[in-house]
Design a protein around this motif. Sequence first.
Motif, mmCIF file in Angstrom:
data_model
loop_
_atom_site.group_PDB
_atom_site.id
_atom_site.type_symbol
_atom_site.label_atom_id
_atom_site.label_comp_id
_atom_site.label_asym_id
_atom_site.label_seq_id
_atom_site.Cartn_x
_atom_site.Cartn_y
_atom_site.Cartn_z
ATOM 1 N N PHE A 204 -6.606 38.565 -17.568
ATOM 2 C CA PHE A 204 -6.618 39.994 -17.280
ATOM 3 C C PHE A 204 -7.593 40.318 -16.154
ATOM 4 O O PHE A 204 -8.768 39.955 -16.191
ATOM 5 C CB PHE A 204 -7.000 40.776 -18.531
ATOM 6 N N GLY A 205 -7.103 41.025 -15.128
ATOM 7 C CA GLY A 205 -7.944 41.473 -14.030
ATOM 8 C C GLY A 205 -8.741 42.694 -14.435
ATOM 9 O O GLY A 205 -8.176 43.708 -14.850
ATOM 10 N N MET A 206 -10.067 42.632 -14.304
ATOM 11 C CA MET A 206 -10.944 43.698 -14.778
ATOM 12 C C MET A 206 -11.369 44.683 -13.691
ATOM 13 O O MET A 206 -11.541 45.871 -13.950
ATOM 14 C CB MET A 206 -12.222 43.084 -15.388
ATOM 15 N N PHE A 207 -11.531 44.164 -12.444
ATOM 16 C CA PHE A 207 -12.070 45.028 -11.390
ATOM 17 C C PHE A 207 -11.610 44.513 -10.042
ATOM 18 O O PHE A 207 -11.520 43.304 -9.825
ATOM 19 C CB PHE A 207 -13.605 45.027 -11.452
ATOM 20 N N VAL A 208 -11.329 45.439 -9.125
ATOM 21 C CA VAL A 208 -10.923 45.077 -7.771
ATOM 22 C C VAL A 208 -11.621 46.017 -6.793
ATOM 23 O O VAL A 208 -11.814 47.197 -7.093
ATOM 24 C CB VAL A 208 -9.387 45.131 -7.616
ATOM 25 N N ASP A 209 -12.037 45.467 -5.631
ATOM 26 C CA ASP A 209 -12.787 46.284 -4.682
ATOM 27 C C ASP A 209 -12.623 45.727 -3.272
ATOM 28 O O ASP A 209 -12.800 44.525 -3.045
ATOM 29 C CB ASP A 209 -14.274 46.288 -5.065
ATOM 30 N N HIS A 210 -12.277 46.606 -2.312
ATOM 31 C CA HIS A 210 -12.171 46.204 -0.914
ATOM 32 C C HIS A 210 -13.549 45.985 -0.295
ATOM 33 O O HIS A 210 -14.505 46.706 -0.613
ATOM 34 C CB HIS A 210 -11.443 47.273 -0.093
ATOM 35 N N CYS A 211 -13.629 45.025 0.608
ATOM 36 C CA CYS A 211 -14.832 44.845 1.406
ATOM 37 C C CYS A 211 -15.016 46.074 2.290
ATOM 38 O O CYS A 211 -14.063 46.547 2.913
ATOM 39 C CB CYS A 211 -14.694 43.585 2.270
ATOM 40 N N PRO A 212 -16.228 46.635 2.375
ATOM 41 C CA PRO A 212 -16.424 47.872 3.157
ATOM 42 C C PRO A 212 -16.269 47.687 4.660
ATOM 43 O O PRO A 212 -16.097 48.667 5.387
ATOM 44 C CB PRO A 212 -17.857 48.283 2.799
ATOM 45 N N THR A 213 -16.330 46.443 5.138
ATOM 46 C CA THR A 213 -16.235 46.201 6.576
ATOM 47 C C THR A 213 -14.939 45.524 6.990
ATOM 48 O O THR A 213 -14.671 45.385 8.182
ATOM 49 C CB THR A 213 -17.411 45.325 7.051
ATOM 50 N N ASP A 214 -14.112 45.098 6.021
ATOM 51 C CA ASP A 214 -12.898 44.353 6.346
ATOM 52 C C ASP A 214 -11.864 44.556 5.241
ATOM 53 O O ASP A 214 -11.983 43.976 4.163
ATOM 54 C CB ASP A 214 -13.222 42.861 6.501
ATOM 55 N N ASP A 215 -10.842 45.377 5.521
ATOM 56 C CA ASP A 215 -9.809 45.642 4.515
ATOM 57 C C ASP A 215 -8.987 44.407 4.175
ATOM 58 O O ASP A 215 -8.242 44.413 3.191
ATOM 59 C CB ASP A 215 -8.872 46.751 5.006
ATOM 60 N N ASN A 216 -9.106 43.357 4.967
ATOM 61 C CA ASN A 216 -8.369 42.125 4.696
ATOM 62 C C ASN A 216 -9.005 41.315 3.575
ATOM 63 O O ASN A 216 -8.396 40.382 3.053
ATOM 64 C CB ASN A 216 -8.290 41.262 5.970
ATOM 65 N N LYS A 217 -10.221 41.677 3.173
ATOM 66 C CA LYS A 217 -10.929 40.970 2.103
ATOM 67 C C LYS A 217 -11.020 41.862 0.866
ATOM 68 O O LYS A 217 -11.494 42.997 0.943
ATOM 69 C CB LYS A 217 -12.327 40.564 2.562
ATOM 70 N N VAL A 218 -10.556 41.325 -0.267
ATOM 71 C CA VAL A 218 -10.592 42.064 -1.525
ATOM 72 C C VAL A 218 -11.265 41.196 -2.584
ATOM 73 O O VAL A 218 -10.909 40.021 -2.757
ATOM 74 C CB VAL A 218 -9.170 42.449 -1.992
ATOM 75 N N ALA A 219 -12.240 41.761 -3.290
ATOM 76 C CA ALA A 219 -12.891 41.058 -4.393
ATOM 77 C C ALA A 219 -12.243 41.468 -5.704
ATOM 78 O O ALA A 219 -11.846 42.621 -5.883
ATOM 79 C CB ALA A 219 -14.376 41.373 -4.420
ATOM 80 N N MET A 220 -12.128 40.510 -6.625
ATOM 81 C CA MET A 220 -11.501 40.778 -7.917
ATOM 82 C C MET A 220 -12.204 39.952 -8.989
ATOM 83 O O MET A 220 -12.660 38.833 -8.721
ATOM 84 C CB MET A 220 -10.004 40.436 -7.840
ATOM 85 N N SER A 221 -12.320 40.489 -10.191
ATOM 86 C CA SER A 221 -12.920 39.761 -11.312
ATOM 87 C C SER A 221 -11.969 39.782 -12.497
ATOM 88 O O SER A 221 -11.078 40.639 -12.586
ATOM 89 C CB SER A 221 -14.261 40.383 -11.701
ATOM 90 N N ASN A 222 -12.180 38.840 -13.445
ATOM 91 C CA ASN A 222 -11.272 38.791 -14.595
ATOM 92 C C ASN A 222 -12.014 38.687 -15.920
ATOM 93 O O ASN A 222 -13.252 38.662 -15.972
ATOM 94 C CB ASN A 222 -10.240 37.676 -14.421
ATOM 95 N N GLU A 223 -11.247 38.598 -16.985
ATOM 96 C CA GLU A 223 -11.800 38.643 -18.332
ATOM 97 C C GLU A 223 -12.544 37.376 -18.731
ATOM 98 O O GLU A 223 -13.282 37.374 -19.726
ATOM 99 C CB GLU A 223 -10.685 38.902 -19.352
ATOM 100 N N THR A 224 -12.348 36.280 -18.015
ATOM 101 C CA THR A 224 -13.015 35.034 -18.366
ATOM 102 C C THR A 224 -14.301 34.799 -17.589
ATOM 103 O O THR A 224 -14.942 33.757 -17.740
ATOM 104 C CB THR A 224 -12.076 33.829 -18.140
#
Length: 275
Positions: A204-224
């Motif tokens: 399960f994906g818990m959180f997602v967030d775009h890099c503030p300086t580059d929309d091509n980079k996205v951070a994501m975290s999960n339940e494990t």
Amino acid sequence: MSLQFVHSHDALHPHSAAIWALAVTPSADVLTASLDGTLALYTSSVTQSTSGFPKDEDIPSDAQELDAGARIRTWPAHPLAWVSLSVTANPTRSEGSDGSDVSRRALVNSIAGTTMLVDYTSGEVLGTKNIGEKQSGPGTSSGYAEPAWSVSLASDGKTYASTGGSGSVTIHSAIPSSSSAKSDSMEEGFGSRLADIPTGRVKFGMFVDHCPTDDNKVAMSNETGQVFILDVEKATVSTSWASHAMPVRSLGWSGDGNLIMSASDDRRLVLHDAR
């Protein structure tokens, strides 16, 4: 600390239930989303607030006297709780494809997966992706797409990222419904799926967030307890860390996009080098 001091900082119009998400706007006002289904905009200081008004010349004279914590605007309550909220951060340009100011847009997502795009200056709802809508595009199965849990709006106002039960990151169109209605292509409509990026772990994906300086980079975290950086253009995972022993519920980029902080149920904060 005295009770007088504590109560002097009370919100003038508080939520009736727990607040699960907040975001600071480019004009330093505050958007909040809560379990009572309310999305609200507050002024953060005693100075003049401009977020609630379309143009500077339209601001009434008494706007100068808004107290810190005053509620500027409230959207009609959603029947289910709002759990994720995102605003355009460090916008690369002020105008979107429809000519509106993308720096004044906010994206909010409900506990069941309804996603709504608003202009918090005018209060207009620009687009809604409802639960159970049939969809086509990457990552769909049997004509239906999974509900989102966490969402992040890109700084250019064109797309947003979401994550949820499949553990992947999906890129959607963020073009307002009013603009897409003028287009012959339904793929440009708000919420349409443009890409699906698997992480290799069906967790399960818990959180997602775009890099503030580059929309091509996205951070994501999960339940494990894993944290990923995904390359949107290549649709691949570029970096990952197994930093936590329990779900990672929140991520935060540094202003220069070089570092990521993760916060987990294991009561630990971990700082990652994202360069």
